[in-house]
Design an enzyme around this catalytic site. Sequence first.
Site, PDB file in Angstrom:
ATOM      1  N   THR A  90       0.819  -1.213   0.000  1.00 26.99           N
ATOM      2  CA  THR A  90       0.000   0.000   0.000  1.00 26.99           C
ATOM      3  C   THR A  90       0.848   1.257   0.000  1.00 26.99           C
ATOM      4  O   THR A  90       0.457   2.277  -0.575  1.00 26.99           O
ATOM      5  CB  THR A  90      -0.943   0.015   1.216  1.00 26.99           C
ATOM      6  N   ASP A  91       2.014   1.207   0.645  1.00 26.18           N
ATOM      7  CA  ASP A  91       2.883   2.381   0.727  1.00 26.18           C
ATOM      8  C   ASP A  91       3.378   2.768  -0.667  1.00 26.18           C
ATOM      9  O   ASP A  91       3.268   3.922  -1.086  1.00 26.18           O
ATOM     10  CB  ASP A  91       4.058   2.084   1.659  1.00 26.18           C
ATOM     11  N   ASP A  92       3.950   1.801  -1.394  1.00 26.54           N
ATOM     12  CA  ASP A  92       4.429   2.087  -2.737  1.00 26.54           C
ATOM     13  C   ASP A  92       3.289   2.492  -3.660  1.00 26.54           C
ATOM     14  O   ASP A  92       3.422   3.416  -4.469  1.00 26.54           O
ATOM     15  CB  ASP A  92       5.144   0.862  -3.315  1.00 26.54           C
ATOM     16  N   HIS A 126       0.595   8.334   4.719  1.00 26.27           N
ATOM     17  CA  HIS A 126       0.922   8.378   3.288  1.00 26.27           C
ATOM     18  C   HIS A 126      -0.336   8.205   2.436  1.00 26.27           C
ATOM     19  O   HIS A 126      -0.508   8.876   1.411  1.00 26.27           O
ATOM     20  CB  HIS A 126       1.929   7.284   2.939  1.00 26.27           C
TER      21      HIS A 126
END
Length: 625
Positions: free
Chosen positions: A370-372, A446
């Site tokens: 999910t971060d990328d 983020h």
Amino acid sequence: MSQNIKGCQQYLFSRQQDEGYWMGLLEADASVVSGFIPLARFLGVEDRKMEEKAVNYLLDRQNSDGSWSMFYGDQGSLDVTVQSYFGLKVMGVSPQRGNMAAAKRFILGRGGIEKTNTYTKIILALFGQYSWKGLPEVPPEIIYLPSWFLVNIYDFASWTRATIMAFSIITSKKPVFRLKDCQAVFELYRDKEKIKRPEPFRASRICSLGSLFLMADRIFKLWGTLPKKAGRERAIKKVEEWIIGHQEKDGSWGGIMLPWLFSLIALKCLGYDEKHPVMTRGLAGLGDFIAEDGEKIILQPATSPVWDTAWSVIALRLSGIAPDDGRLIRAAQWLLGKQVTTEGDWKIKNPKTKPGCWSFEFENAFYPDTDDTSIVSMALSLVDMPQKEEKEKAIAKGMGWVLAMQNRDGSWAAFDRDNHNRLLKDIPFADFITPLDFGSPDITAHVLWAMDGLGCRDEIPVKKALRYLVSNQRDDGSWYGRWGVNFIYGTSKVLQGTYPYKALDKGLGPCRQRALNWLNDIQNQDGGWGESCLSFDRDTYTPLGDSTPSQTAWALLGLMSGQKICGSVSRGINYLSKIQKDDGSWDERYYTGGGFPRAFYLKYEMYKDYFPLMALSVYNRIKDR
């Protein structure tokens, strides 16, 4: 200020690859190199020239007391030192050398091999230096436990899952690669009786699920002594199929070194030789993780091209580079081509969700994160590409996947949804690898930041995320950062991610003010900020003593999230400007990446450049309004 920004822009563009991506070196502790060499020999790979460079690297990283550390500036680590000593002996370094004798004294002074963690003992057991009797087993039959069961393989974090699958074969087969007598490390035992009769593995707490796991382990060990074990070979075959089915196109497993090497070893235990296509791909792909620096060799635990590229694009756009700049278009096209459109392990607990996500590495179709996906979606939105419609569809798919991955408590974790089965926190392997993928404030922030930047204003997931963040603020005003070091990272990210949503949660304003006060209070006298990896161990903010460019940039971005400049911001900007190098970059020796907290930390080479560029650019924009 404009010269500082221009210098960093030029430096970043000089680091861009012809294909359009950026990728800095990702460095961990010395055990990655020292552990790789023996395991490579186990797999039949021996490269003397590479090993000479590995010896140089290891000796260069040794501390004056003979130890090796888990991260730069830390005291010696018993496990990293044992693994480094063992790796050097395997490569032929004499134990009579002064630095080896010093390492031996350090190890024995810390309790010897007997006091090392499970991972170190597994490495040693593979070479006959520790008895398999003293290690817990992972029964291959675990593969049969359904996803709805109390505990199953999909309850483990993705990185642990892939490793556990390999361990289930290795611990059932108990292979031993025979070393020469001169390569043995039995001198590192304080009690020689423990060589053949190791103490049984014990749980950290008597009244815990860990104790139940160990009771089950003793039953499995007794069962393992039986000449015939009903269903065992069928279970091993099932695990074998799972491992082969999870190999990536580049030959890796999960794009990271730990499950990669152990998956290859597990398959070797099953009779796969180096000519088998699975083994050939796996061994060939390892070369991409090796970086050479003159007479030294550095082995990366993973590679970070997608992550580094997305942040570089964001930093360059914030700094004033035009959205239709050809170099950014090339980067965006590369990112677009890396979108994962196939289903991965995340589908088990999220069956109705469609793919359209991004991973951290070149290839990692099973474990996008999910971060990328959030940061790549943000980066793509900032670039004017010829493929406008394709880009918009990709972003919509990506953010749709991210929103579907939100945990019940409102947070987001990296790879899975609701991966928080606390029954697993006491498993025997938890002393070296984090077993769970909890939601964290930094990733949650983020996602909120990306949602705002992309105009994705669905109030239901936003309000859930804000409630999670408000309820998880520390008493001192900080937030925990899982994937960066640590409270500076988490606090900065939450401040940036929550600013646009102040009207949606009444508790958010006071939370933000406490966080701003906390960041101001921990500023160093030189104007910078710096936090030690020990914050993870101590579960509280631990000053580093020095300032670092990346952490200073994070703190500044948090403080400037309200679009205001205060005295501490001006001092921080002055610090970054003063220490910038002539080539436009910054120097940073310290590790500021999370890895596996309390066990394994990372140094991202490019954190020191694109985050400071972001901070300088935001400051310039606010100042000139």
